[in-house]
Design a protein around this motif. Structure first.
Motif, mmCIF file in Angstrom:
data_model
loop_
_atom_site.group_PDB
_atom_site.id
_atom_site.type_symbol
_atom_site.label_atom_id
_atom_site.label_comp_id
_atom_site.label_asym_id
_atom_site.label_seq_id
_atom_site.Cartn_x
_atom_site.Cartn_y
_atom_site.Cartn_z
ATOM 1 N N SER A 154 -7.391 -9.938 -8.966
ATOM 2 C CA SER A 154 -7.083 -9.244 -10.200
ATOM 3 C C SER A 154 -5.966 -8.064 -9.613
ATOM 4 O O SER A 154 -6.103 -7.953 -8.458
ATOM 5 C CB SER A 154 -8.206 -8.581 -10.892
ATOM 6 N N PRO A 155 -5.309 -7.442 -10.608
ATOM 7 C CA PRO A 155 -4.480 -6.566 -10.357
ATOM 8 C C PRO A 155 -5.036 -5.311 -9.439
ATOM 9 O O PRO A 155 -4.416 -4.849 -8.286
ATOM 10 C CB PRO A 155 -3.921 -5.894 -11.338
ATOM 11 N N GLN A 156 -6.311 -4.905 -9.727
ATOM 12 C CA GLN A 156 -6.800 -3.896 -8.850
ATOM 13 C C GLN A 156 -7.226 -4.294 -7.556
ATOM 14 O O GLN A 156 -7.267 -3.780 -6.664
ATOM 15 C CB GLN A 156 -8.144 -3.335 -9.873
ATOM 16 N N ASP A 157 -7.760 -5.531 -7.402
ATOM 17 C CA ASP A 157 -8.101 -6.318 -5.997
ATOM 18 C C ASP A 157 -6.777 -6.423 -5.336
ATOM 19 O O ASP A 157 -6.798 -6.333 -4.092
ATOM 20 C CB ASP A 157 -8.854 -7.423 -6.259
ATOM 21 N N LEU A 158 -5.630 -6.611 -5.911
ATOM 22 C CA LEU A 158 -4.432 -6.741 -5.145
ATOM 23 C C LEU A 158 -3.784 -5.430 -4.524
ATOM 24 O O LEU A 158 -3.131 -5.686 -3.246
ATOM 25 C CB LEU A 158 -3.457 -7.342 -6.341
ATOM 26 N N LEU A 159 -4.323 -4.411 -5.068
ATOM 27 C CA LEU A 159 -3.832 -3.048 -4.455
ATOM 28 C C LEU A 159 -4.520 -3.074 -3.129
ATOM 29 O O LEU A 159 -3.721 -2.639 -2.160
ATOM 30 C CB LEU A 159 -4.071 -2.144 -5.381
ATOM 31 N N ALA A 160 -5.703 -3.384 -3.079
ATOM 32 C CA ALA A 160 -6.255 -3.181 -1.817
ATOM 33 C C ALA A 160 -6.101 -4.297 -0.746
ATOM 34 O O ALA A 160 -5.894 -4.067 0.454
ATOM 35 C CB ALA A 160 -7.957 -3.362 -2.199
ATOM 36 N N ILE A 161 -5.759 -5.487 -1.260
ATOM 37 C CA ILE A 161 -5.245 -6.779 -0.540
ATOM 38 C C ILE A 161 -4.123 -6.409 0.050
ATOM 39 O O ILE A 161 -3.486 -6.354 1.404
ATOM 40 C CB ILE A 161 -5.123 -7.863 -1.205
ATOM 41 N N LEU A 162 -3.117 -5.852 -0.554
ATOM 42 C CA LEU A 162 -1.681 -5.375 -0.061
ATOM 43 C C LEU A 162 -1.782 -4.260 0.877
ATOM 44 O O LEU A 162 -1.028 -4.324 2.078
ATOM 45 C CB LEU A 162 -0.662 -4.909 -1.183
ATOM 46 N N GLN A 163 -2.526 -3.333 0.588
ATOM 47 C CA GLN A 163 -2.736 -2.216 1.822
ATOM 48 C C GLN A 163 -3.322 -2.712 3.108
ATOM 49 O O GLN A 163 -3.032 -2.494 3.987
ATOM 50 C CB GLN A 163 -3.600 -1.136 1.263
ATOM 51 N N ALA A 164 -4.300 -3.699 2.865
ATOM 52 C CA ALA A 164 -4.871 -4.142 4.155
ATOM 53 C C ALA A 164 -3.915 -5.405 4.930
ATOM 54 O O ALA A 164 -3.975 -5.314 5.954
ATOM 55 C CB ALA A 164 -6.061 -5.164 3.740
ATOM 56 N N MET A 165 -3.052 -5.887 4.077
ATOM 57 C CA MET A 165 -1.918 -6.501 4.807
ATOM 58 C C MET A 165 -0.975 -5.790 5.398
ATOM 59 O O MET A 165 -0.510 -6.126 6.590
ATOM 60 C CB MET A 165 -1.421 -7.633 3.741
ATOM 61 N N LYS A 166 -0.659 -4.555 4.941
ATOM 62 C CA LYS A 166 0.209 -3.796 5.478
ATOM 63 C C LYS A 166 -0.143 -3.212 6.758
ATOM 64 O O LYS A 166 0.341 -3.026 7.673
ATOM 65 C CB LYS A 166 0.518 -2.698 4.560
ATOM 66 N N ALA A 167 -1.627 -2.895 6.902
ATOM 67 C CA ALA A 167 -2.160 -2.219 8.006
ATOM 68 C C ALA A 167 -2.171 -3.445 9.169
ATOM 69 O O ALA A 167 -2.362 -2.946 10.187
ATOM 70 C CB ALA A 167 -3.726 -2.019 7.546
ATOM 71 N N ALA A 168 -2.482 -4.541 8.648
ATOM 72 C CA ALA A 168 -2.415 -5.619 9.667
ATOM 73 C C ALA A 168 -1.173 -5.945 10.300
ATOM 74 O O ALA A 168 -1.034 -7.080 11.088
ATOM 75 C CB ALA A 168 -3.245 -6.745 8.889
ATOM 76 N N GLY A 169 -0.006 -5.660 9.528
ATOM 77 C CA GLY A 169 1.174 -6.029 10.070
ATOM 78 C C GLY A 169 1.783 -6.955 9.388
ATOM 79 O O GLY A 169 2.687 -7.640 9.788
ATOM 80 N N SER A 170 1.095 -7.663 8.496
ATOM 81 C CA SER A 170 1.612 -9.172 7.616
ATOM 82 C C SER A 170 2.704 -8.643 6.535
ATOM 83 O O SER A 170 3.371 -9.801 6.136
ATOM 84 C CB SER A 170 0.407 -9.621 7.262
ATOM 85 N N LEU A 171 2.587 -7.648 6.064
ATOM 86 C CA LEU A 171 3.494 -7.159 4.762
ATOM 87 C C LEU A 171 4.711 -6.367 5.430
ATOM 88 O O LEU A 171 4.705 -5.255 5.825
ATOM 89 C CB LEU A 171 2.691 -6.674 3.981
ATOM 90 N N ARG A 172 5.963 -7.085 5.279
ATOM 91 C CA ARG A 172 6.951 -6.351 5.835
ATOM 92 C C ARG A 172 7.985 -5.599 4.863
ATOM 93 O O ARG A 172 8.527 -6.090 4.257
ATOM 94 C CB ARG A 172 7.913 -7.690 6.365
ATOM 95 N N ALA A 173 7.440 -4.303 4.416
ATOM 96 C CA ALA A 173 7.746 -3.580 3.388
ATOM 97 C C ALA A 173 7.198 -2.339 3.280
ATOM 98 O O ALA A 173 5.919 -2.184 4.104
ATOM 99 C CB ALA A 173 7.254 -4.221 2.062
ATOM 100 N N GLU A 174 7.722 -1.228 2.673
ATOM 101 C CA GLU A 174 7.267 0.135 2.723
ATOM 102 C C GLU A 174 6.330 0.111 1.286
ATOM 103 O O GLU A 174 6.674 -0.386 0.132
ATOM 104 C CB GLU A 174 8.385 0.927 2.541
ATOM 105 N N LEU A 175 4.962 0.541 1.394
ATOM 106 C CA LEU A 175 4.125 0.736 0.470
ATOM 107 C C LEU A 175 4.370 2.165 -0.151
ATOM 108 O O LEU A 175 4.196 3.140 0.769
ATOM 109 C CB LEU A 175 2.713 0.674 0.790
ATOM 110 N N GLU A 176 4.587 2.103 -1.295
ATOM 111 C CA GLU A 176 4.627 3.325 -2.182
ATOM 112 C C GLU A 176 3.334 3.434 -3.537
ATOM 113 O O GLU A 176 3.714 2.633 -4.394
ATOM 114 C CB GLU A 176 5.960 3.831 -2.795
ATOM 115 N N ILE A 177 2.743 4.368 -3.422
ATOM 116 C CA ILE A 177 1.734 4.323 -4.432
ATOM 117 C C ILE A 177 1.963 5.690 -5.245
ATOM 118 O O ILE A 177 2.045 6.735 -4.976
ATOM 119 C CB ILE A 177 0.229 4.445 -3.802
ATOM 120 N N ILE A 178 2.020 5.242 -6.554
ATOM 121 C CA ILE A 178 2.265 6.496 -7.541
ATOM 122 C C ILE A 178 1.004 6.560 -8.458
ATOM 123 O O ILE A 178 0.248 5.765 -8.561
ATOM 124 C CB ILE A 178 3.543 5.927 -8.540
#
Length: 371
Positions: free
Chosen positions: A347-371
């Motif tokens: 779901s969209p709410q679960d996707l927020l946590a997944i993207l943050q975890a992917m960023k922490a693991a180094g798998s997401l090559r992008a800057e995360l900005e939470i508004i």
């Protein structure tokens, strides 16, 4: 049978790669940058809207409306006796806002927005009295007056009410007149400054190269990653022509930095085309808790002297979907990233946590900005 020599095959292969490669989209300098000094200025004023059909401010709760009316009447030569209690229903205190465009001249008409400041139910049918519009320096740059146009509608009867759109905000088309100009320093010392919309050193360098290629070396120079100084003609007419031609120059901007924008309140996720993924494994499972409360009545036996008691029985059900470890392959384009994220089925709410975890693991090559 046709035969191809090696150089000819190589040329054909190169042409095919050129046709299949994504074309870089050129943009005008006008879309990439703005000219320093060519900007809008915000104006604001406090005024009164009169002629309302009993939908104005409740004066017992908005004393500033009464004070404003008394001050206005005094300016008109009407002095109220001491101790006079005004019961106003057709007047509302409002704030009037607009933007003064660049190079605006006295007499030019501006659209204004009128917003209720007190507890008026509606501004529909009201008339804004003459209101001075001031800038940040406290000087009056315009005067506003006119009939307020409200796009909403509302009705109430027998304790029920319905409202469509917003009734406490209206607009007056051409309701303000410019009274003073803002001094312009455009072209001072025969130089102008271009300010990029987004700071980027590569884009600034390309803009400088494009300007110098057209007007000669030394015409433009980058001061930093955002500001570019350009030499301009001395005459005002020549300067306007020069700026018109300058804004039409096309430049291929540098590729944007990879960024993912996440809205934690709505669950929205937006990413640009530079976002890429590295191969990673994701385990995702949902846990749901259901609580069902049912009332039960305990009835005593006849002539037992007891009393009826109502009790509640709660039933709690916990379901946990089995988490699956899913392999998400790396993607070099935005479409590959979208396909990989859709495959997760979160779901969209679960996707927020997944993207943050992917960023922490180094798998997401992008800057995360939470508004």
């Amino acid at each position: 049978m046709a035969t191809f020599t090696f150089p000819r095959c190589l040329a054909i292969a190169g042409l095919a790669c050129a046709l299949l490669a994504p074309m870089a989209q050129a943009e005008r300098i006008k879309d990439l940058a703005s000219i320093a000094g060519v900007r809008q200025n915000q104006l604001m004023g406090y005024g009164l809207v009169v002629g309302l059909d009993g939908s104005g401010d409740q004066t017992t709760q908005t004393p500033f409306t009464i004070q404003s009316v008394a001050a206005m009447l005094q300016q008109q030569g009407i002095n109220l006796p001491q101790g006079t209690s005004l019961q106003l229903k057709n007047v509302a205190a409002v704030m009037v806002t607009t933007s003064l465009p660049a190079f605006a001249q006295p007499g030019q008409m501006l659209d204004v927005t009128v917003s209720s400041m007190g507890n008026a139910k509606s501004l529909r049918g009201g008339t804004l009295l003459m209101t001075p519009l001031k800038g940040a320096d406290g000087q009056v740059y315009g005067m506003a007056q006119g009939n307020v146009l409200v796009g909403g509608v509302g009705a109430q009867a027998a304790g029920s009410s319905i409202v469509i759109n917003h009734l406490s905000v209206g607009r007056i088309s051409g309701g303000a007149t410019v009274e003073r100009t803002v001094p312009s320093v455009l072209g001072a010392n025969n130089t102008i400054r271009l300010e990029l919309n987004a700071t980027d050193f590569a884009t600034a360098s390309r803009v400088v190269d494009a300007i110098n290629s057209r007007y000669g070396a030394g015409t433009a120079a980058a001061l930093d990653g955002r500001v570019i100084q350009v030499q301009s003609p001395g005459g005002s007419d020549q300067r306007v022509t020069f700026l018109g031609q300058l804004e039409s120059i096309e430049v291929n901007p540098a590729r944007l930095a990879a960024k993912v924008i996440m809205n934690a309140r709505t669950g929205s996720v937006v990413m640009n085309q530079s976002v890429t993924l590295e191969t990673c494994a994701i385990s995702h499972g949902n846990l749901s808790v259901t609580i069902n409360v049912e009332p039960q009545v305990s009835q005593p036996a006849p002539l037992s002297g007891g009393r009826t008691v109502v009790t509640q029985t709660a039933q709690i059900d916990i379901k946990k979907e089995p988490g699956k470890v899913m392999l998400v392959k790396g993607g070099a384009s935005l479409s590959d990233v979208v396909k990989a994220l859709n495959a997760i089925g979160a779901s969209p709410q679960d996707l927020l946590a997944i993207l943050q975890a992917m960023k922490a693991a180094g798998s997401l090559r992008a800057e995360l900005e939470i508004i």
